[in-house]
Design an enzyme around this catalytic site. Structure first.
Site, PDB file in Angstrom:
ATOM      1  N   CYS A 284      10.823 -15.451 -16.466  1.00  0.00           N
ATOM      2  CA  CYS A 284      11.858 -16.244 -17.137  1.00  0.00           C
ATOM      3  C   CYS A 284      12.989 -16.624 -16.178  1.00  0.00           C
ATOM      4  O   CYS A 284      13.468 -15.795 -15.402  1.00  0.00           O
ATOM      5  CB  CYS A 284      12.411 -15.454 -18.327  1.00  0.00           C
ATOM      6  SG  CYS A 284      13.597 -16.406 -19.273  1.00  0.00           S
TER       7      CYS A 284
ATOM      8  N   CYS B 104      19.420 -12.798 -17.587  1.00  0.00           N
ATOM      9  CA  CYS B 104      19.932 -11.726 -18.450  1.00  0.00           C
ATOM     10  C   CYS B 104      19.832 -10.375 -17.726  1.00  0.00           C
ATOM     11  O   CYS B 104      18.725  -9.965 -17.328  1.00  0.00           O
ATOM     12  CB  CYS B 104      19.143 -11.695 -19.751  1.00  0.00           C
ATOM     13  SG  CYS B 104      19.049 -13.323 -20.529  1.00  0.00           S
TER      14      CYS B 104
ATOM     15  N   CYS C 154      17.212  -7.585 -18.786  1.00  0.00           N
ATOM     16  CA  CYS C 154      15.839  -7.943 -19.160  1.00  0.00           C
ATOM     17  C   CYS C 154      14.812  -7.750 -18.044  1.00  0.00           C
ATOM     18  O   CYS C 154      14.994  -8.219 -16.911  1.00  0.00           O
ATOM     19  CB  CYS C 154      15.811  -9.391 -19.641  1.00  0.00           C
ATOM     20  SG  CYS C 154      14.201  -9.831 -20.355  1.00  0.00           S
TER      21      CYS C 154
ATOM     22  N   CYS D 203       6.387 -10.235 -35.281  1.00  0.00           N
ATOM     23  CA  CYS D 203       7.375 -10.965 -34.489  1.00  0.00           C
ATOM     24  C   CYS D 203       6.821 -11.222 -33.091  1.00  0.00           C
ATOM     25  O   CYS D 203       6.414 -10.287 -32.402  1.00  0.00           O
ATOM     26  CB  CYS D 203       8.645 -10.117 -34.426  1.00  0.00           C
ATOM     27  SG  CYS D 203       9.924 -10.887 -33.461  1.00  0.00           S
TER      28      CYS D 203
ATOM     29  N   CYS E  85       7.792 -14.211 -37.477  1.00  0.00           N
ATOM     30  CA  CYS E  85       9.065 -14.414 -36.772  1.00  0.00           C
ATOM     31  C   CYS E  85       8.726 -14.723 -35.320  1.00  0.00           C
ATOM     32  O   CYS E  85       7.768 -14.158 -34.785  1.00  0.00           O
ATOM     33  CB  CYS E  85       9.877 -13.118 -36.875  1.00  0.00           C
ATOM     34  SG  CYS E  85      11.433 -13.179 -35.979  1.00  0.00           S
TER      35      CYS E  85
ATOM     36  N   CYS F 195      17.390 -14.488 -37.486  1.00  0.00           N
ATOM     37  CA  CYS F 195      17.407 -13.057 -37.174  1.00  0.00           C
ATOM     38  C   CYS F 195      18.297 -12.975 -35.950  1.00  0.00           C
ATOM     39  O   CYS F 195      17.924 -13.452 -34.867  1.00  0.00           O
ATOM     40  CB  CYS F 195      15.981 -12.601 -36.868  1.00  0.00           C
ATOM     41  SG  CYS F 195      15.899 -10.958 -36.138  1.00  0.00           S
TER      42      CYS F 195
ATOM     43  N   ARG G  42      18.122  -4.170 -38.708  1.00  0.00           N
ATOM     44  CA  ARG G  42      16.856  -3.834 -38.048  1.00  0.00           C
ATOM     45  C   ARG G  42      17.090  -2.985 -36.797  1.00  0.00           C
ATOM     46  O   ARG G  42      17.724  -3.446 -35.847  1.00  0.00           O
ATOM     47  CB  ARG G  42      16.234  -5.184 -37.643  1.00  0.00           C
ATOM     48  CG  ARG G  42      14.807  -5.211 -37.256  1.00  0.00           C
ATOM     49  CD  ARG G  42      14.365  -6.677 -37.103  1.00  0.00           C
ATOM     50  NE  ARG G  42      14.481  -7.416 -38.357  1.00  0.00           N
ATOM     51  CZ  ARG G  42      13.596  -7.362 -39.352  1.00  0.00           C
ATOM     52  NH1 ARG G  42      12.509  -6.638 -39.226  1.00  0.00           N
ATOM     53  NH2 ARG G  42      13.792  -8.038 -40.468  1.00  0.00           N
TER      54      ARG G  42
HETATM   55  N1  SAM Z   1      13.704 -15.345 -24.301  1.00  0.00           N
HETATM   56  C1  SAM Z   1      14.141 -15.253 -25.627  1.00  0.00           C
HETATM   57  C2  SAM Z   1      15.621 -15.002 -25.764  1.00  0.00           C
HETATM   58  O1  SAM Z   1      16.192 -14.362 -24.886  1.00  0.00           O
HETATM   59  O2  SAM Z   1      16.181 -15.419 -26.748  1.00  0.00           O
HETATM   60  C3  SAM Z   1      13.368 -14.247 -26.434  1.00  0.00           C
HETATM   61  C4  SAM Z   1      12.912 -12.945 -25.846  1.00  0.00           C
HETATM   62  S1  SAM Z   1      14.173 -11.756 -25.503  1.00  0.00           S
HETATM   63  C5  SAM Z   1      13.273 -10.519 -24.618  1.00  0.00           C
HETATM   64  C6  SAM Z   1      14.580 -11.074 -27.094  1.00  0.00           C
HETATM   65  C7  SAM Z   1      15.720 -10.095 -27.176  1.00  0.00           C
HETATM   66  O3  SAM Z   1      15.302  -8.814 -26.715  1.00  0.00           O
HETATM   67  C8  SAM Z   1      16.958 -10.357 -26.358  1.00  0.00           C
HETATM   68  O4  SAM Z   1      17.815 -11.273 -26.983  1.00  0.00           O
HETATM   69  C9  SAM Z   1      17.605  -8.996 -26.292  1.00  0.00           C
HETATM   70  O5  SAM Z   1      18.516  -8.833 -27.359  1.00  0.00           O
HETATM   71  C10 SAM Z   1      16.438  -8.030 -26.454  1.00  0.00           C
HETATM   72  N2  SAM Z   1      16.202  -7.251 -25.224  1.00  0.00           N
HETATM   73  C11 SAM Z   1      15.604  -7.693 -24.108  1.00  0.00           C
HETATM   74  N3  SAM Z   1      15.541  -6.715 -23.166  1.00  0.00           N
HETATM   75  C12 SAM Z   1      16.137  -5.629 -23.715  1.00  0.00           C
HETATM   76  C13 SAM Z   1      16.397  -4.311 -23.233  1.00  0.00           C
HETATM   77  N4  SAM Z   1      16.060  -3.917 -22.016  1.00  0.00           N
HETATM   78  N5  SAM Z   1      17.027  -3.443 -24.067  1.00  0.00           N
HETATM   79  C14 SAM Z   1      17.381  -3.840 -25.319  1.00  0.00           C
HETATM   80  N6  SAM Z   1      17.168  -5.066 -25.817  1.00  0.00           N
HETATM   81  C15 SAM Z   1      16.557  -5.961 -25.024  1.00  0.00           C
HETATM   82  C1  DTB Z   2      15.199  -8.085 -30.824  1.00  0.00           C
HETATM   83  O1  DTB Z   2      16.398  -8.208 -31.104  1.00  0.00           O
HETATM   84  N1  DTB Z   2      14.663  -7.025 -30.237  1.00  0.00           N
HETATM   85  C2  DTB Z   2      13.265  -7.205 -30.012  1.00  0.00           C
HETATM   86  C3  DTB Z   2      12.979  -8.547 -30.714  1.00  0.00           C
HETATM   87  N2  DTB Z   2      14.283  -8.987 -31.078  1.00  0.00           N
HETATM   88  C4  DTB Z   2      12.235  -9.610 -30.018  1.00  0.00           C
HETATM   89  C5  DTB Z   2      12.907  -7.166 -28.544  1.00  0.00           C
HETATM   90  C6  DTB Z   2      13.312  -5.873 -27.882  1.00  0.00           C
HETATM   91  C7  DTB Z   2      12.882  -5.933 -26.466  1.00  0.00           C
HETATM   92  C8  DTB Z   2      13.142  -4.658 -25.743  1.00  0.00           C
HETATM   93  C9  DTB Z   2      12.816  -4.723 -24.329  1.00  0.00           C
HETATM   94  C10 DTB Z   2      11.374  -4.949 -24.003  1.00  0.00           C
HETATM   95  O2  DTB Z   2      10.460  -4.307 -24.592  1.00  0.00           O
HETATM   96  O3  DTB Z   2      11.097  -5.728 -23.082  1.00  0.00           O
HETATM   97 FE1  SF4 Z   3      14.492 -14.666 -20.504  1.00  0.00          FE
HETATM   98 FE2  SF4 Z   3      14.674 -12.043 -20.985  1.00  0.00          FE
HETATM   99 FE3  SF4 Z   3      16.850 -13.563 -21.080  1.00  0.00          FE
HETATM  100 FE4  SF4 Z   3      14.967 -13.831 -23.006  1.00  0.00          FE
HETATM  101  S1  SF4 Z   3      16.231 -12.028 -22.607  1.00  0.00           S
HETATM  102  S2  SF4 Z   3      16.044 -15.458 -21.920  1.00  0.00           S
HETATM  103  S3  SF4 Z   3      13.113 -13.416 -21.766  1.00  0.00           S
HETATM  104  S4  SF4 Z   3      15.590 -13.167 -19.246  1.00  0.00           S
END
Ligand code: SAM
Ligand code: DTB
Ligand code: SF4
Length: 329
Positions: A56, A60, A63, A100, A132, A192, A264
């Protein structure tokens, strides 16, 4: 058709005062609000699947899937529809009523990949599960297409406060997130929308996030509360875990301010004790993700979750329950 706007029905002072109340008063009030608006002792069981992992272009800081971080993830192409639907079928068999699907996209681009995601949504919806997706930024016509395919909710988190946002991600801003939420609402799709705790934010940032979430109009149908899962190779790998009572405090405040939403418990449960999770359920959390994996990180095993729910006398919730109640009314 709804059109999301921020109508300030709560002031920042009110949310701050609520947040700072004694924890047990908050949990007590949240438990009452929960029981007035939802069936007590009921939990929505949900399953997550990463349909397109890694690579991606957003940065972030939390992430594993960002190209700016080095979490050692293999970048994968979009999964095949049949494989995703097979996973959805398994999730349904094991008791989940909401499926989801997450893609590591900064935004949706029109074309074959998006069409395939619409097919996945249609397939999940045809199975009688709530569908979702979380695909990054979205235009209104794209939201309309997802709605036509049977989407129940679009996950798009604000993650933290407007004030702290640029310490977490620099490739987009808060208003970009709010714009997508507006497009989702215009298409008549539930949002959500929640955040992540433990990013290094202050109490004021958590208050500010809850204030923004509570003032979204319409309010989100679901509020995911993620606890940071620290991932090696990301700038937040060494973050100290947030005090667990702050997590419970946020859950209670979300329940009080957004009474109809499903609150959630999303990322982070693997390292949270069963006693703390039970207190979160008391404070109004009524949905969890089950299954050994979230998107890329581990989650409690299904059996451990069912054992905990069994010990507490909590039962899984039926799919589309609110809609059925509305139709019967
Ligand atoms: N790329 C899309 C976005 O960012 O909207 C969707 C996927 S993203 C992985 C979905 C959500 O997962 C993020 O908005 C964040 O709140 C959560 N998330 C991602 N990595 C995480 C982590 N290491 N710990 C907790 N929550 C995480
Ligand atoms: C949300 O708020 N939490 C979920 C779902 N929406 C998509 C994702 C959590 C991701 C946690 C980090 C991972 O497993 O990569
Ligand atoms: Fe990309 Fe992860 Fe950010 Fe979603 S949370 S926009 S997958 S870097």
């Amino acid at each position: 058709m709804s059109n999301i706007q921020e109508i300030k029905s709560y002031t920042l002072e009110e949310v701050t005062a609520l947040y700072n109340r004694p924890l047990l008063d908050l949990v007590y009030e949240a438990a009452g609000v929960h029981r007035e608006n939802h069936t007590a002792n009921e939990m929505q069981m949900c399953t997550l699947l990463s349909i397109k992992t890694g690579g991606c272009t957003e940065d972030c800081g939390y992430c594993s899937q960002s190209l700016s971080n080095d979490a050692g993830l293999e970048k994968e192409v979009l999964l095949k529809t049949a494989d995703v639907l097979e996973q959805a079928r398994k999730a349904k068999e094991s008791g989940s009523t909401r499926f989801c699907m997450g893609a590591a996209w900064p935004k949706v681009l029109d074309g074959r990949a998006f069409d395939r995601v619409c097919d996945m949504v249609q397939g999940v919806s045809d199975m009688g599960m709530e569908a979702c997706v979380t695909l990054g930024m979205l235009t209104e016509p794209q939201a309309v297409k997802l709605k036509a395919a049977g989407l129940t909710a679009y996950n798009h988190n604000l993650d933290t406060s407007r004030e702290f946002y640029d310490k977490v991600v620099t490739t987009r801003n808060y208003d970009d997130r709010l714009d997508t939420l507006k497009n989702v609402a215009k298409a008549g799709i539930n949002a959500c929308c929640g955040g992540i705790l433990g990013l290094g934010e202050s109490d004021e940032d958590r208050v500010s996030l809850l204030y923004t979430l509570a003032n979204l109009n319409p309010q989100p149908e679901s509020v995911p509360i993620n606890m940071l899962v620290p991932v090696e190779g990301t700038p937040m790998a060494k973050n100290k875990m947030l005090d667990i009572f702050e997590w419970i405090r946020c859950i209670a405040v979300a329940r009080i301010l957004i009474p109809k939403a499903m609150v959630r418990l999303s990322a982070g449960r693997l390292t949270i004790s069963k006693e703390a999770q039970a207190m979160a359920f008391m404070a109004g959390a009524n949905a969890i993700f089950t299954g050994e994996k979230l998107l890329t990180t581990p989650n409690p095993e299904k059996d451990a979750d069912y054992e905990l729910l069994g010990e507490l006398g909590i039962k899984p919730r039926a799919p589309f329950k609110d809609e059925e109640q509305e139709e019967a009314a």
